[in-house]
Design an enzyme around this catalytic site. Structure first.
Site, PDB file in Angstrom:
ATOM      1  CG  ASP A 132      21.692  -3.349  -3.789  1.00 33.92           C
ATOM      2  OD1 ASP A 132      22.091  -2.178  -3.610  1.00 33.92           O
ATOM      3  OD2 ASP A 132      20.491  -3.651  -3.741  1.00 33.92           O
TER       4      ASP A 132
HETATM    5  C1  BGC Z   1      19.227  -0.659  -2.925  1.00 35.47           C
HETATM    6  C2  BGC Z   1      19.507  -0.342  -4.375  1.00 35.47           C
HETATM    7  C3  BGC Z   1      20.127   1.028  -4.512  1.00 35.47           C
HETATM    8  C4  BGC Z   1      21.372   1.081  -3.645  1.00 35.47           C
HETATM    9  C5  BGC Z   1      22.122   2.381  -3.745  1.00 35.47           C
HETATM   10  C6  BGC Z   1      20.401  -0.395  -2.034  1.00 35.47           C
HETATM   11  O1  BGC Z   1      20.066  -0.500  -0.698  1.00 35.47           O
HETATM   12  O2  BGC Z   1      18.823  -2.005  -2.812  1.00 35.47           O
HETATM   13  O3  BGC Z   1      18.317  -0.425  -5.109  1.00 35.47           O
HETATM   14  O4  BGC Z   1      20.415   1.282  -5.856  1.00 35.47           O
HETATM   15  O5  BGC Z   1      21.004   0.863  -2.294  1.00 35.47           O
HETATM   16  O6  BGC Z   1      21.474   3.414  -3.155  1.00 35.47           O
END
Ligand code: BGC
Length: 757
Positions: free
Chosen positions: A282
């Site tokens: 993530d």
């Molecule tokens: C979130 C993810 C997301 C990623 C990219 C993160 O902060 O937890 O769910 O896919 O950002 O935007």
């Protein structure tokens, strides 16, 4: 003998699987042979120029140069055929090996045609519909150049304080698994090289929804038994459906954050589940292991790659430290080759290695995005996601020529209709409730007044307004606002108050400890009720709220979540009776915050009370509130009434390979045609580990005309009664089971059967 034959065939099957997993793609191997270590590490780097929602404090720098230098494997936050073509050209024409890029995006509930938030979509209990929304999302996103989606989020969530409960399918592993599969199938289709399909990502592996105290990014500590039986099934369902990638979660599991957790990423995901895709971290979750207390950037990056993480989102720990770790013998080059191979395999799967511009067709956006057909599905999806929580007298549906006072800040507003995590949507394209009501009932006399701010708290509003003006505090005083609302009610036959949460009051980093409707709106509701006129509350939220007081008022309540681009039209369809609400809750609504976590699959404990709400000393209960929730999982009303007949079983026992047919007749005894979600729950009476009190095992959504009866049958197999035992083996334990079929989880068991050896 039978067991020996089975073991041999299982062994052979497993053998085939391993062979298949090891089959290498010649085109990919050719590229790998030409790659330097640095170029392999480059493929593991995912960057964003910050075009989408940047959820961390970091945004990638110098993206263009990095692409040219072969230091980027994928990009997100870039869209449109033209921009994607430019990015691909940089990679293909200007980097030494010319490897195209993965183009990622968060397409969570629709791309430009925004569907209801996922928690709402799951409340439709309509898997074909959910799959269709994912297909449309894939069609629109790929038309705009995107080939890799960071969805579905399948985290089981049993704590409505956690803002991201909005993004998933609620609390239940069985329903969550069905939704996971439908979404993966919808995004990916069965041929990746078709231009309207894209790679899906199951996220957030794992247990993210169990963050302690409902606070985002917080720790998780959970027994493996609970993981396997309650939290892991939806991730596994996505893997079984062939999901192409997985994203790690921010939380730790058994003391090691998911992005560096070898047990999770290798032992479980690859070896036990046979996952063949790639794993992405993530947003900066590799770097965050420094703050978790596991070392410096080089340490945590080495930990992550050795655990089985393939791609590093934004943090660039891989890019900046892995070479050094290889030189120092902390990471093997083989480990890096393995990860690079997986990224290249994904590009191969998409057809990008043959045609890097596959997703850069300028003619597509015009015809594929925001088409009338797509919007019609958004309207259908929204109205099917609504849950009728309370019917008071016969207020609903409304007459199409009624005199209606429409009040509430959310009643004539575009900014909050799409809901959280809709960064690719445009709120200005959404239909406000007032406009939708006028569209559907042009002869109704509707007067609108704001009545109350969503919240009067300016400091709170500031926190919510990071992506735009979600909470707008009027220059007028709360008293003046209320006075105007009361004036509009004077000549009205009925009052419709649209109340609840602004869209960014749920979602990432949007946790609440007070789950009530904000005070400003609560006060308005109380005043409206005092008029003695019929009141309908249209309730918007990204989570279960605490509405004990409102449930006690003489009002009707329709829960509409954040309904998406067609919000107003869909709400009007239901208010005026063009569609009879059929949604059912997929997460329990508590009586107060103190009951959390509360979910229907709880265990009995050794000291259950005689009945859930009766206080008994030295039993498992509270002094100040009962054990039952305000609204149970599976609950939802209709304008009509459904009556369940007796449930019968085709046999009272089955063996390990057998099945039993469960039959119930459902009748529509009310005044409207309508749909019902018929649910089947079981209880395993004796097990080697303590069983849940109830487990959903099947459901069907059926249409019944007014006065019609239908027989609904479920084929319940012994296989479906399996669970993970203390040794984490997936087993069936013969014995006695109970079953019931009903329109909600809140029902007594009616029948018993046994499973014999
Ligand atoms: C979130 C993810 C997301 C990623 C990219 C993160 O902060 O937890 O769910 O896919 O950002 O935007």
């Amino acid at each position: 003998m039978r067991n020996i034959v089975m073991s041999i065939s299982l062994f052979l099957l497993a053998g085939t699987f391993v062979l298949q997993a090891q089959t290498k793609i010649p085109e990919v191997e050719e590229i790998l042979k030409k790659m330097t270590l640095e170029e392999k590490i480059g493929q593991l780097n995912l960057v964003t120029p910050g075009g989408g929602v940047a959820t961390g404090s970091v945004v990638s720098e110098g993206v263009e140069t990095k692409i040219k230098e072969g230091n980027v494997g994928g990009v997100f936050g870039v869209s449109s055929p033209e921009k994607v073509r430019q990015a691909q050209e940089l990679a293909v024409k200007e980097s030494r090996l010319g490897i195209p890029l993965l183009i990622g995006s968060d397409v969570i509930h629709g791309y430009k045609t925004t569907f209801p938030i996922p928690l709402g979509l799951s409340s439709s209990w309509d898997m074909d519909l959910i799959k269709e929304t994912a297909q449309i999302a894939a069609k629109e996103a790929t038309a705009d150049g995107i080939n890799w989606n960071f969805s579905p989020m399948v985290d089981i969530a049993r704590d409505p304080r956690w803002g991201r409960i909005a993004e998933g399918a609620g609390e239940d592993p069985y329903l969550g698994s069905q939704v996971a599969r439908a979404m993966v199938e919808g995004y990916q289709g069965n041929d990746f090289t078709k231009p309207a399909t894209m790679l899906a990502t199951v996220k957030h592996l794992a247990l993210y929804g169990a963050s302690e105290s409902g606070r985002d990014y917080n720790s998780v500590d959970m027994s493996k038994l609970k993981m396997f039986n309650e939290y892991l099934p939806p991730y596994k369902a996505a893997v079984d459906a062939g999901v192409a990638s997985a994203m790690t979660s921010f939380n730790d599991i058994h003391g090691v954050p998911a992005s560096g957790n070898k047990w999770l990423l290798t032992d479980l995901l690859r070896e036990r589940w046979g996952f063949e895709g790639f794993v992405v971290s993530d947003y900066t979750s590799v770097n965050e292991m420094i703050a978790h207390g596991l070392g410096d950037l080089q340490d945590v990056s080495a930990l992550a790659i050795n655990a089985g993480l393939d791609m590093d989102m934004v943090g660039e720990g891989f890019l900046t430290t892995l070479k050094k770790s290889v030189d120092e013998g902390k990471v093997s080059e083989e480990q890096i080759t393995r990860a690079a191979r997986r990224i290249l395999e994904a590009k191969h799967k998409l057809g990008l290695l043959d045609d890097p511009y596959l997703y850069s067709d300028d003619s597509r956006p015009q015809k594929d995005i925001l088409s009338e057909e797509n919007k019609a599905v958004a309207r259908k999806a929204a109205r099917r996601s609504f849950v009728l929580l309370k019917k008071h007298e016969n207020t609903l549906p409304l007459a199409k020529d009624a005199k209606i006072a429409l009040v509430g800040a959310l009643g004539n507003n575009k900014n909050n209709m799409l809901g959280t995590w809709a960064p690719t949507g445009n709120p200005q394209l959404s239909t406000p409730i007032l406009e939708g009501m006028k569209n559907v009932a042009p002869n109704a006399k509707i007067t609108y007044a704001k009545g109350a701010n969503i919240s009067n708290d300016t400091a709170f509003a500031k926190k919510i307004n990071v992506f735009g003006p979600r909470i707008e505090i009027s220059d007028e005083s709360p008293e003046e606002l209320l006075k105007e609302a009361m004036e509009t009610t004077r000549d009205a036959d009925v009052i419709v108050a649209v109340v609840g949460e602004a869209s960014e009051m749920s979602g990432e980093s949007a946790n609440r400890t007070n789950l009530s409707i904000p005070d400003s709106q609560k006060k308005m509701i109380r005043e409206l009720v005092k008029t003695g006129k019929p009141v309908v509350l249209v309730l918007m939220s990204g989570r279960p709220l605490v509405i004990s007081e409102e449930m006690d008022l003489p009002v009707s309540i329709l829960q509409v979540w954040h309904p998406g681009i067609e919000a107003g039209n869909a709400v009007a369809d239901v208010l005026f009776g063009d569609y009879n609400p059929s949604g059912k809750l997929t997460a329990t609504w508590p009586r107060n915050v103190g009951q959390i976590p509360i979910y229907y699959r709880m265990k009995t404990t050794g000291r259950p009370s005689a009945s859930p709400d009766e206080f008994q000393k030295f039993k498992s209960n509270y002094l100040d509130v009962g054990n039952s929730p305000l609204l149970p999982f599976g609950y939802g009303l209709s304008y009509t009434e459904f009556e369940y007949g007796e449930t019968t079983l085709s046999a009272d026992s089955m063996n390990e390979n057998g099945s039993i047919t469960v039959t119930t007749t459902i009748s529509n005894t009310g005044d409207y045609d309508g749909e019902e979600v018929v649910q089947l729950y079981i209880h395993d009476k004796v097990r080697s580990i303590t069983p849940p009190m109830k487990e959903l095992k099947a459901f069907k959504k059926i249409m019944l005309k007014k006065g019609e009866s239908k027989e609904v049958t479920f084929q319940l197999t012994a296989e479906e009664l399996k669970f993970y035992n203390a040794d984490l083996e997936y087993v069936l334990e013969p014995g006695e089971f109970e079953v019931f079929v009903a329109g909600s989880s809140d029902h007594e068991f009616t029948n018993t059967f046994s499973v014999t050896e």
